[in-house]
Design a protein around this motif. Structure first.
Motif, short mmCIF file in Angstrom:
data_model
loop_
_atom_site.label_atom_id
_atom_site.label_comp_id
_atom_site.label_asym_id
_atom_site.label_seq_id
_atom_site.Cartn_x
_atom_site.Cartn_y
_atom_site.Cartn_z
N ILE A 35 -61.66 -3.96 -57.85
CA ILE A 35 -60.84 -3.06 -58.67
C ILE A 35 -59.38 -3.37 -58.38
CG2 ILE A 35 -60.27 -0.65 -59.16
CD1 ILE A 35 -63.06 0.06 -57.99
N THR A 36 -58.62 -3.70 -59.42
CA THR A 36 -57.21 -4.04 -59.27
C THR A 36 -56.37 -2.88 -59.79
OG1 THR A 36 -57.77 -6.36 -59.59
CG2 THR A 36 -55.45 -5.75 -59.81
N VAL A 37 -55.43 -2.42 -58.96
CA VAL A 37 -54.58 -1.28 -59.33
C VAL A 37 -53.14 -1.55 -58.92
CG1 VAL A 37 -56.42 0.44 -59.15
CG2 VAL A 37 -55.03 -0.05 -57.18
N PRO A 38 -52.18 -0.95 -59.66
CA PRO A 38 -50.78 -1.05 -59.24
C PRO A 38 -50.54 -0.19 -58.00
CG PRO A 38 -50.96 0.28 -61.22
CD PRO A 38 -52.33 -0.25 -60.93
N ALA A 66 -51.45 -13.18 -61.21
CA ALA A 66 -52.91 -13.27 -61.09
C ALA A 66 -53.59 -12.26 -62.00
CB ALA A 66 -53.34 -13.05 -59.64
N VAL A 67 -53.01 -11.07 -62.13
CA VAL A 67 -53.57 -10.04 -63.01
C VAL A 67 -53.49 -10.52 -64.46
CG1 VAL A 67 -53.28 -7.69 -63.89
CG2 VAL A 67 -53.06 -8.15 -61.45
N ALA A 68 -52.35 -11.07 -64.86
CA ALA A 68 -52.18 -11.56 -66.23
C ALA A 68 -53.17 -12.69 -66.52
CB ALA A 68 -50.76 -12.02 -66.46
N ALA A 69 -53.36 -13.58 -65.56
CA ALA A 69 -54.30 -14.69 -65.74
C ALA A 69 -55.73 -14.18 -65.86
CB ALA A 69 -54.18 -15.67 -64.57
N ALA A 70 -56.08 -13.15 -65.10
CA ALA A 70 -57.43 -12.59 -65.15
C ALA A 70 -57.69 -11.90 -66.48
CB ALA A 70 -57.64 -11.61 -64.00
N LYS A 71 -56.64 -11.33 -67.10
CA LYS A 71 -56.81 -10.63 -68.38
C LYS A 71 -56.75 -11.58 -69.58
CE LYS A 71 -54.94 -6.19 -66.94
NZ LYS A 71 -53.88 -5.21 -67.16
N ALA A 72 -56.23 -12.78 -69.37
CA ALA A 72 -56.10 -13.73 -70.47
C ALA A 72 -57.47 -14.19 -70.94
CB ALA A 72 -55.27 -14.93 -70.02
#
Length: 80
Positions: A35-38, A66-72
């Motif tokens: 789970i990734t959170v700010p 890394a978050v942006a890459a995971a959502k791409a």
């Protein structure tokens, strides 16, 4: 989002409970979940994980890149 710090929780043992029954998705109790959170939502997320019966195994910093890459969207092998 630029410059915002993210953290990734590694959680095991999440389960469905009275507190989570109003969620519109099923919760698996097996395996490890990431789970990734700010940073500003870390406390809220810890409380949610506890309510769902989870145990935090690891917390690690996660960069915005890394978050942006995971959502791409990922290209499928058929594309090309």
């Amino acid at each position: 989002m630029l410059g915002e710090r993210y953290f990734q929780y590694e959680v095991e043992g999440l389960r469905q409970s009275d507190a989570t029954d109003n969620a519109d998705y099923a919760i698996r109790s097996s395996a490890t979940t990431l789970i990734t959170v700010p940073y500003n939502r870390m406390n809220e997320e810890m409380q949610r994980i506890t309510r769902m019966g989870g145990r935090i195994v690891n917390i690690r910093p996660w960069t915005a890149e890394a978050v942006a890459a995971a959502k791409a969207p990922k290209a499928s092998p058929a594309e090309g």
